[in-house]
Design a protein around this motif. Structure first.
Motif, short mmCIF file in Angstrom:
data_model
loop_
_atom_site.label_atom_id
_atom_site.label_comp_id
_atom_site.label_asym_id
_atom_site.label_seq_id
_atom_site.Cartn_x
_atom_site.Cartn_y
_atom_site.Cartn_z
N LYS A 82 0.68 -1.09 -0.01
CA LYS A 82 0.13 -0.04 -0.06
C LYS A 82 0.95 1.25 -0.02
N GLY A 83 1.99 1.11 0.78
CA GLY A 83 2.90 2.48 0.61
C GLY A 83 4.00 1.89 1.73
N THR A 84 4.95 3.01 1.85
CA THR A 84 6.09 3.14 2.55
C THR A 84 6.11 3.88 3.76
N VAL A 85 6.71 3.54 4.77
CA VAL A 85 6.99 4.26 6.00
C VAL A 85 8.56 4.39 5.91
N THR A 86 9.15 5.63 6.03
CA THR A 86 10.58 5.52 5.89
C THR A 86 11.17 6.36 7.03
N ALA A 87 12.38 6.00 7.53
CA ALA A 87 12.95 6.56 8.80
C ALA A 87 14.32 7.03 8.07
N LEU A 113 6.03 -7.68 12.39
CA LEU A 113 4.76 -6.95 12.89
C LEU A 113 3.90 -7.51 11.80
N PRO A 114 2.54 -7.60 12.06
CA PRO A 114 1.50 -7.78 11.05
C PRO A 114 1.36 -6.47 10.22
N GLY A 115 0.88 -6.41 9.16
CA GLY A 115 0.98 -5.69 8.24
C GLY A 115 2.13 -5.08 7.37
N VAL A 116 3.24 -5.78 7.87
CA VAL A 116 4.44 -5.33 7.12
C VAL A 116 4.89 -6.23 5.99
N VAL A 139 15.52 3.47 6.54
CA VAL A 139 14.94 2.29 7.03
C VAL A 139 13.82 2.34 6.36
N ALA A 140 13.57 1.49 5.31
CA ALA A 140 12.09 1.77 4.56
C ALA A 140 11.15 0.46 4.94
N VAL A 141 9.89 0.72 5.34
CA VAL A 141 9.35 -0.21 5.66
C VAL A 141 7.92 -0.42 4.65
N ARG A 142 7.91 -1.30 4.02
CA ARG A 142 6.73 -1.49 3.17
C ARG A 142 5.45 -2.24 3.63
N MET A 143 4.44 -1.35 3.71
CA MET A 143 3.20 -1.92 4.36
C MET A 143 2.27 -2.26 3.28
N THR A 144 1.53 -3.62 3.71
CA THR A 144 0.70 -4.26 2.85
C THR A 144 -0.74 -3.47 2.68
N LEU A 152 0.08 1.06 11.38
CA LEU A 152 0.80 2.08 10.64
C LEU A 152 1.47 2.82 12.07
N HIS A 153 0.72 3.22 12.93
CA HIS A 153 1.17 3.72 14.05
C HIS A 153 2.13 3.02 15.03
#
Length: 736
Positions: A82-87, A113-116, A139-144, A152-153
């Motif tokens: 669905k998208g990415t969370v980037t740190a 973690l679920p959703g990752v 650090v890039a986390v791709r979420m389903t 996400l939180h």
């Protein structure tokens, strides 16, 4: 046609006003407790689901069935992400063992973690995720696509907890950007409501001279916003509603509701001054001012209907939302306001005397009429000069820059663009329906030879037989060269099935949609407006002249928008960083909304002048009296609108600022330069020709023409008073 100023003796039974609007007013007054209870339920439901409305929206609506949108949809269908969370882990060397240990531990935790869908960092994915100076990494986390807001939180919290001596972490990415845009848009909307309602109340106290009359428009506006939220919540279940639609709908609902209630309360005061009881005043107000409100709502709805011609989801959503808000605002004015007048009518002071025929506005008109040609020429020149900068406007598809620099998502986006060039989003992406080998061959033989292409950064698979080619361009990523690259790639597909996407492609598609469908939208709005004004005035000259003057007024607004948001005028004062262009869809929305509001004021003024002309006044005197009797209420209504728009412009979202400032400028210019100078000057120059129409059209108008005039029966012993008035006189008697 002449309208008698007095009526002959009638029996008490004739005191009842005929017509559906009068009957609606009587019913709402008689059953006012039920009406008030209904609107209280609407408001309560709107407040309760207000937060859920923002949760149901989407940030960034795309361009309908355009190629860029289709390519994005193809990728989304093939990739479950669905998208990415980037740190960004910054402040310590990437080679520091402590940093490596902290990042590696966090990545391992996140992967469970679920959703990752996946986690990548510089220690597992290579040097492309390290900054060019070696002091920061990603650090890039791709979420389903099945991940929830709660998941996400959880991911953002875990990334923020990465702890290594000397390093600090900033969490962003496209998913965080979407959340921050939604949250800030909601805060800006609430802020706009909180700021504008008290200010409008103060202005209305000054206008009406009492708190009871001044409070009714505010109550009506609040109830209308509650209804608008309910409508938006319902539509969000049927279609994608862009986050930006909600503040637009709210600002329109507030402005229209306050204006409509202002007209209703003003007419009520006038009828009370004629000796009407509360019940009679409510009935007569509904028959006259209610007619004005209904005509105004139709005018604004016609202007917004042009947006239905476009295919972009954001245009369709704004059209649906805007028309719904207009309907709700009209409904509140025609039902809630009469009910409230039944409760507090005795506390509303009637005007001590009618508006005099001589005053500031009539004197201004006489001065203008004496110098009609210079005034008209200078006014047109000023409007053209003010609108000229819009010819140089650059459309842009905004990303993180819609947020202020203090927001984490924008900080991460800017850091990635500056220090991680290999990870920054490519301005152009070609999605190839084929394997990586075919895509590579196409990139080598076609893509790299397109003029304006700087390089092909990567060729990566994004699904089964689907490959993405990231293309870097020379110069501005959304500038003329980037657009030329998009056109070149679409002209030569190398015998493959390809989709050219990315921000530059989205801008090209928006421009194509506006250029291909814009004339049809303009034609629809112009035809509807010309028809309405012809049916009201019986003239073909007045509608055309009104249309041209409104276009000039809107040009000035768009010119100001360009100078402020593209060139940065007053950016420090207004608290934003110029993006170098205008959001692609904002000028279209400004045109639709501002055109409707400007034509609304045009109708108020022309209907009053038309009624005076029909009574036997000459053209010159009709203009003088018309502006004198309606000028103060037009100015008051415009001032309230400007306050509402400026309150929303004080928010932090760039798009909300652009809409708020553009609409405030449009209304201010229209109520001053156009209505007080250009309209009197041109009407004086045209003289009797203002009312010309071919004979067949004159016959058509006599049969089907609309009029804001409604005949009112006399009030008992006061039958000799001039109680027959046009609806435009809802604008005339604000004094006392």
């Amino acid at each position: 046609m002449r309208i008698p100023l007095t009526a002959g003796p009638q029996t008490p039974a004739d005191h009842r006003v005929g017509g559906r609007l009068a009957a609606l007013g009587r019913a709402c007054h008689r059953h006012r407790r039920w009406v008030l209870a209904f609107w209280a339920l609407v408001l309560a439901a709107g407040v309760l689901i207000g937060g859920r409305v923002f949760e149901s929206t989407v940030a960034g609506g795309g361009t309908g069935g355009s190629e860029a949108a289709r390519g994005t949809a193809v990728v989304q269908a093939a990739d479950p992400v669905k998208g990415t969370v980037t740190a960004v882990v910054d402040g310590a060397p990437v080679t520091d063992p402590a940093v490596r240990a902290a990042v590696t531990a966090a990545a391992a935790d996140l992967a469970q973690l679920p959703g990752v869908a996946s986690v990548a960092d510089t220690y597992s994915a290579g040097a492309s995720m390290a900054s060019t100076d070696g002091d920061a990494s990603l650090v890039a986390v791709r979420m389903t696509d099945a991940s929830t807001t709660a998941q996400l939180h959880t991911v953002t919290d875990r990334l923020a907890q990465i702890d290594a001596d000397g390093a600090h972490v900033t969490v962003g990415g496209d998913l965080v950007l979407q959340e921050e845009v939604k949250q800030q848009t909601e805060r800006d909307t609430r802020f706009g409501e909180i700021v504008t309602l008290p200010l409008t109340l103060i202005v209305m106290v000054l206008v009406f001279g009492g708190l009871a009359a001044a409070g009714l428009p505010g109550i009506g506006a609040i109830a209308s916003v509650g209804g608008a939220l309910l409508a938006m919540f319902g539509f969000s279940r049927l279609m994608d509603i862009d986050t930006s639609v909600l503040p637009i709908a709210t600002v329109l609902g507030l402005g229209l509701s306050i204006d409509y209630a202002l007209l209703m309360v003003n007419r009520f005061r006038e009828e009370r001054g004629h000796g009407a009881t509360i019940a009679q005043a409510v009935e007569r107000t509904s028959a006259t001012a209610g007619r004005t409100v209904a005509f105004s709502g139709l005018t604004v709805a016609v202007a917004l209907s042009g947006l239905f011609v476009f295919t972009s989801p954001v245009f369709r959503a704004v059209a649906v939302a805007g028309v719904s808000v207009v309907v709700i605002s009209v409904a509140a004015a025609l039902t809630l306001v009469p009910a409230l007048l039944g409760f507090v009518g005795r506390r509303i002071k009637a005007p001590a005397e009618p508006v005099p025929d001589e005053g500031f506005f009539s004197r201004t008109v006489r001065r203008v009429q004496r110098r009609a040609i210079p005034v008209a020429v200078v006014s047109v020149a000023l409007l053209v000069a003010a609108g000229a900068p819009f010819l140089t406007a650059h459309p842009r598809s905004s990303g993180a820059e819609v947020l202020p620099k203090s927001f984490a998502a924008r900080q991460v986006a800017e850091t990635v663009a500056e220090r991680f060039p290999q990870q920054a989003a490519a301005p152009v992406t070609v999605v190839v329906a084929g394997d990586q080998r075919a895509a590579r061959a196409y990139a080598d033989t076609v893509v790299e030879k397109i003029p304006g292409v700087a390089s092909v950064r990567a060729v990566t698979p994004v699904g089964d037989d689907l490959t993405g080619i990231d293309v870097l361009v020379e110069g501005d990523p959304q500038g003329s060269r980037a657009k030329a690259v998009v056109d070149g790639l679409r002209a030569d597909r190398g015998g493959l099935t390809t989709y050219v996407t990315g921000d530059a492609a989205s801008v090209v598609d928006f421009q194509h949609e506006i250029s291909s469908r814009g004339p049809w939208a303009l034609g629809l709005v112009a035809a509807g407006t010309l028809l309405l004004l012809f049916l009201m005035t019986g003239s073909v000259v007045m509608p055309v002249k009104a249309l041209l003057m409104n276009v000039l007024s809107l040009g000035a607004s768009l010119g100001a928008l360009t100078m402020i948001f593209q060139h940065g005028w007053f950016s420090g004062l207004l608290g934003f960083t110029p993006a170098g262009g205008l959001e692609t869809f904002v000028p279209v929305l400004v045109f639709a909304f501002a055109f409707g509001l400007s034509m609304d004021y045009e109708v108020f003024l022309l209907s009053r002048i038309k009624e005076l002309y029909d009574q036997g006044h000459g053209c010159t005197r009709s203009v003088q009296l018309g502006l004198q009797r309606s000028g103060r209420i037009i100015t008051s209504a415009a001032l309230l609108m400007v306050i509402v728009f400026a309150g929303f412009a004080a928010g932090q979202m760039l798009m909300v600022k652009q809409m708020g400032i553009a609409l405030a400028v449009a209304v201010a210019v229209d109520a001053t330069l156009v209505r007080c100078l250009l309209v009197p000057a041109t009407m004086s120059l045209f003289g009797e020709f203002n009312w010309w129409a071919p004979a067949p059209l004159r016959r058509l108008h006599r049969r089907f023409g609309l009029s804001e005039h409604v005949a009112l029966p006399p009030l008992g012993a006061r039958a000799a008073l001039p109680v027959q008035r046009t609806d435009a006189e809802e604008l005339a008697a604000v004094s006392g």
